[in-house]
Scaffold this active site. Structure first.
Site, PDB file in Angstrom:
ATOM      1  N   GLY A  26      39.570 -19.668  82.136  1.00  0.00           N
ATOM      2  CA  GLY A  26      39.557 -21.223  82.523  1.00  0.00           C
ATOM      3  C   GLY A  26      38.054 -21.885  81.743  1.00  0.00           C
ATOM      4  O   GLY A  26      37.304 -20.927  80.642  1.00  0.00           O
ATOM      5  N   ALA A  57      42.914 -16.241  90.506  1.00  0.00           N
ATOM      6  CA  ALA A  57      42.052 -15.786  89.187  1.00  0.00           C
ATOM      7  C   ALA A  57      43.903 -15.095  88.727  1.00  0.00           C
ATOM      8  O   ALA A  57      44.626 -13.930  89.818  1.00  0.00           O
ATOM      9  CB  ALA A  57      41.302 -14.553  89.749  1.00  0.00           C
ATOM     10  N   ALA A  58      44.255 -15.103  88.474  1.00  0.00           N
ATOM     11  CA  ALA A  58      45.199 -14.229  87.472  1.00  0.00           C
ATOM     12  C   ALA A  58      45.869 -14.577  86.225  1.00  0.00           C
ATOM     13  O   ALA A  58      44.854 -15.485  85.435  1.00  0.00           O
ATOM     14  CB  ALA A  58      46.803 -14.198  88.388  1.00  0.00           C
ATOM     15  N   GLN A  59      46.251 -13.601  85.427  1.00  0.00           N
ATOM     16  CA  GLN A  59      46.997 -13.426  84.077  1.00  0.00           C
ATOM     17  C   GLN A  59      47.804 -14.577  83.975  1.00  0.00           C
ATOM     18  O   GLN A  59      49.359 -14.399  85.200  1.00  0.00           O
ATOM     19  CB  GLN A  59      46.729 -12.355  83.634  1.00  0.00           C
ATOM     20  CG  GLN A  59      47.949 -12.355  82.413  1.00  0.00           C
ATOM     21  CD  GLN A  59      48.879 -13.466  81.864  1.00  0.00           C
ATOM     22  OE1 GLN A  59      48.771 -14.227  80.700  1.00  0.00           O
ATOM     23  NE2 GLN A  59      50.340 -12.236  82.614  1.00  0.00           N
ATOM     24  N   TYR A  95      55.171 -10.812  84.875  1.00  0.00           N
ATOM     25  CA  TYR A  95      54.521 -11.648  85.636  1.00  0.00           C
ATOM     26  C   TYR A  95      55.284 -11.981  87.022  1.00  0.00           C
ATOM     27  O   TYR A  95      54.349 -11.913  88.107  1.00  0.00           O
ATOM     28  CB  TYR A  95      54.605 -13.237  84.860  1.00  0.00           C
ATOM     29  CG  TYR A  95      53.650 -14.331  85.730  1.00  0.00           C
ATOM     30  CD1 TYR A  95      52.112 -14.553  85.381  1.00  0.00           C
ATOM     31  CD2 TYR A  95      54.581 -15.598  86.015  1.00  0.00           C
ATOM     32  CE1 TYR A  95      51.777 -15.384  86.534  1.00  0.00           C
ATOM     33  CE2 TYR A  95      54.103 -16.871  86.936  1.00  0.00           C
ATOM     34  CZ  TYR A  95      52.758 -16.484  87.274  1.00  0.00           C
ATOM     35  OH  TYR A  95      52.038 -17.162  87.912  1.00  0.00           O
ATOM     36  N   ASN A 143      56.698 -25.239  89.753  1.00  0.00           N
ATOM     37  CA  ASN A 143      55.612 -25.667  88.362  1.00  0.00           C
ATOM     38  C   ASN A 143      54.627 -26.932  88.397  1.00  0.00           C
ATOM     39  O   ASN A 143      55.322 -27.941  88.497  1.00  0.00           O
ATOM     40  CB  ASN A 143      56.440 -26.038  87.341  1.00  0.00           C
ATOM     41  CG  ASN A 143      57.741 -25.186  86.459  1.00  0.00           C
ATOM     42  OD1 ASN A 143      58.600 -24.251  87.421  1.00  0.00           O
ATOM     43  ND2 ASN A 143      57.230 -24.640  85.462  1.00  0.00           N
ATOM     44  N   VAL A 196      54.355 -26.837  80.227  1.00  0.00           N
ATOM     45  CA  VAL A 196      55.172 -27.730  79.667  1.00  0.00           C
ATOM     46  C   VAL A 196      54.317 -29.504  79.326  1.00  0.00           C
ATOM     47  O   VAL A 196      54.293 -29.637  78.366  1.00  0.00           O
ATOM     48  CB  VAL A 196      56.258 -28.037  80.427  1.00  0.00           C
ATOM     49  CG1 VAL A 196      56.802 -28.435  81.189  1.00  0.00           C
ATOM     50  CG2 VAL A 196      57.305 -28.821  78.919  1.00  0.00           C
TER      51      VAL A 196
HETATM   52  P1  NAD Z   1      44.793 -20.845  85.048  1.00  0.00           P
HETATM   53  O1  NAD Z   1      44.721 -19.691  83.984  1.00  0.00           O
HETATM   54  O2  NAD Z   1      44.210 -22.115  84.627  1.00  0.00           O
HETATM   55  O3  NAD Z   1      43.665 -20.545  86.034  1.00  0.00           O
HETATM   56  C1  NAD Z   1      43.412 -18.923  86.122  1.00  0.00           C
HETATM   57  C2  NAD Z   1      41.879 -18.605  86.160  1.00  0.00           C
HETATM   58  O4  NAD Z   1      41.938 -17.533  86.276  1.00  0.00           O
HETATM   59  C3  NAD Z   1      41.127 -19.044  85.137  1.00  0.00           C
HETATM   60  O5  NAD Z   1      40.289 -19.845  85.256  1.00  0.00           O
HETATM   61  C4  NAD Z   1      41.049 -18.340  83.947  1.00  0.00           C
HETATM   62  O6  NAD Z   1      39.653 -17.735  83.788  1.00  0.00           O
HETATM   63  C5  NAD Z   1      41.117 -16.531  85.857  1.00  0.00           C
HETATM   64  N1  NAD Z   1      40.920 -15.558  85.569  1.00  0.00           N
HETATM   65  C6  NAD Z   1      41.960 -15.111  85.064  1.00  0.00           C
HETATM   66  N2  NAD Z   1      41.550 -13.420  84.478  1.00  0.00           N
HETATM   67  C7  NAD Z   1      41.027 -14.047  85.649  1.00  0.00           C
HETATM   68  C8  NAD Z   1      39.605 -12.150  86.097  1.00  0.00           C
HETATM   69  N3  NAD Z   1      40.934 -10.851  86.537  1.00  0.00           N
HETATM   70  N4  NAD Z   1      39.154 -12.089  86.914  1.00  0.00           N
HETATM   71  C9  NAD Z   1      38.594 -13.678  87.402  1.00  0.00           C
HETATM   72  N5  NAD Z   1      39.259 -14.473  87.065  1.00  0.00           N
HETATM   73  C10 NAD Z   1      39.927 -14.606  86.399  1.00  0.00           C
HETATM   74  O7  NAD Z   1      46.356 -21.156  85.681  1.00  0.00           O
HETATM   75  P2  NAD Z   1      46.594 -21.883  86.797  1.00  0.00           P
HETATM   76  O8  NAD Z   1      47.886 -22.218  85.919  1.00  0.00           O
HETATM   77  O9  NAD Z   1      45.395 -22.290  87.213  1.00  0.00           O
HETATM   78  O10 NAD Z   1      46.909 -20.387  87.228  1.00  0.00           O
HETATM   79  C11 NAD Z   1      46.483 -20.568  89.095  1.00  0.00           C
HETATM   80  C12 NAD Z   1      47.352 -19.445  89.689  1.00  0.00           C
HETATM   81  O11 NAD Z   1      48.536 -20.753  89.670  1.00  0.00           O
HETATM   82  C13 NAD Z   1      47.238 -18.440  89.240  1.00  0.00           C
HETATM   83  O12 NAD Z   1      46.899 -16.845  90.254  1.00  0.00           O
HETATM   84  C14 NAD Z   1      49.169 -18.306  88.865  1.00  0.00           C
HETATM   85  O13 NAD Z   1      49.828 -17.133  89.114  1.00  0.00           O
HETATM   86  C15 NAD Z   1      49.155 -19.272  90.206  1.00  0.00           C
HETATM   87  N6  NAD Z   1      50.622 -19.911  89.819  1.00  0.00           N
HETATM   88  C16 NAD Z   1      50.326 -21.163  88.756  1.00  0.00           C
HETATM   89  C17 NAD Z   1      51.664 -21.881  88.281  1.00  0.00           C
HETATM   90  C18 NAD Z   1      51.459 -23.173  87.280  1.00  0.00           C
HETATM   91  O14 NAD Z   1      52.494 -23.497  87.305  1.00  0.00           O
HETATM   92  N7  NAD Z   1      50.305 -23.680  86.562  1.00  0.00           N
HETATM   93  C19 NAD Z   1      52.470 -22.096  89.090  1.00  0.00           C
HETATM   94  C20 NAD Z   1      52.640 -20.561  89.338  1.00  0.00           C
HETATM   95  C21 NAD Z   1      51.234 -20.082  90.395  1.00  0.00           C
END
Ligand code: NAD
Length: 320
Positions: free
Chosen positions: A47, A84-86, A152, A181, A195
């Protein structure tokens, strides 16, 4: 008694984990727009600090670290939206330990703190795209068998089991949102996921666009602001339930490429590389349950959402 709480008119004190990320930053903006008080905790691993709305309080911390206790004590949230997630499938395939540490242990640490500080509602942002595996029928509803094809998908789903435990044993109310997505402004174009963001950046820069596999793989593209709306609705609805959040329609990557090519004026053809491990071939979600029980439906068409995303990137893709 929680002295820091805003109790007036349904407005809540909300902690958004991952609020400096792509989806989380839109959740923060919408919560603030609706008058809630918002704090963000994020370790800035993917982030950006500039993504965080200046009206939100910001805490730099990892959700898996002991420092999280001090954040919960300072904020005393009524509700938590956990993003917050990988979030990369390919990172999880390359390094499942890192994925599980962030996504499972980080979430459990957060849940422990939520119980300790008597949080009333927990909204968990899970995945629909990486959970059901190669579909046995389409669109997948919430009863579709769970067969993740990546670490994941496994780690995201594992937390759903913990949530059931925390509700049964500790009385923590929760709602799970299984997003399809997601695409839109602020998505990272340089990561491995996303993508639309990757194509947009490459097309605007006139660089080679790469499609993995035949391009006939189908995805359910849902606009980020529609997802933010689902998260806000889930603050007060859907206790103990999981909801798919998607458009219910599959779009092939080749069709996406063609739409974006015409919207950006890109002149080149794509290059086709081998498919990536861990990616499912076809995935789209039935979100009827969210429509019935959360009052949610997608409001932004793919064409309109792509237009807004491309405009955002044209303006230099500034975080805010
Ligand atoms: P992103 O990487 O932009 O957001 C994740 C945020 O979490 C980042 O700001 C990162 O710095 C922070 N983060 C990661 N690990 C952390 C930790 N251990 N402690 C504190 N902060 C942490 O990704 P995104 O696409 O915005 O995803 C957000 C959420 O949505 C995730 O949980 C992801 O699994 C879920 N998600 C995303 C999608 C997608 O298409 N983007 C689809 C389904 C689910």
């Amino acid at each position: 008694m929680k002295p820091h709480m805003a109790e007036d008119g349904g407005k809540k004190r909300v902690l958004v984990t991952g609020g400096a990320g792509f989806i989380g930053s839109h959740v923060v903006d919408l919560l603030l727009e609706q008058g809630h008080r918002v704090a963000v905790v994020d370790n800035l691993s993917t982030g950006h600090r500039e993504n965080v709305n200046p009206q939100a309080e910001f805490f730099l911390a990892d959700v898996g670290s002991p420092d999280l206790a001090a954040v919960l004590d300072a904020v005393r949230p009524q509700a938590v939206v956990h993003l917050a997630a990988q979030a990369s499938v390919s990172v999880s395939v390359a390094d499942p330990v890192r994925d599980a540490t962030a996504n499972i242990l980080g979430s459990v640490n957060l849940l422990q703190q939520c119980v300790r500080t008597a949080v009333e509602k927990f909204v968990y942002v899970s995945t629909g795209g990486a959970l059901y595996g190669e579909p046995q029928y389409l669109p997948c509803d919430e009863n579709h068998p769970i067969n993740p094809l990546s670490p994941y998908g496994v780690s995201k789903h594992t937390v759903e089991h913990y949530l059931y435990f925390y509700r049964q044993v500790h009385g923590l109310a929760y709602t799970v949102l299984r997003l399809a997505n997601v695409y839109g402004p602020r998505q990272d174009p340089f990561g491995e996921a996303g993508v639309v963001a990757i194509f947009t950046q490459r097309m605007l820069d006139g660089e080679q666009v790469v499609i993995y596999g035949s391009g006939e793989q189908e995805r359910d593209f849902v606009f980020v602001m529609d997802c933010a709306r689902a998260a806000v609705l889930a603050l007060s609805r859907g206790d103990g339930e999981a909801y798919n959040i998607g458009c219910g329609r599959g779009t092939t990557v080749n069709a996406l490429f063609a739409m974006m090519k015409s919207l950006t004026g890109y002149a080149r053809e794509p290059r086709y590389d081998p498919p990536r491990p861990g990616d499912v071939f076809r995935s789209f979600l039935n979100a009827d349950k969210a429509r019935r029980e959360l009052g949610w439906k997608p409001s932004v068409s793919l064409e309109e959402g792509l237009r807004q995303t491309i405009d955002h990137f044209r303006q230099g893709s500034k975080p805010r």
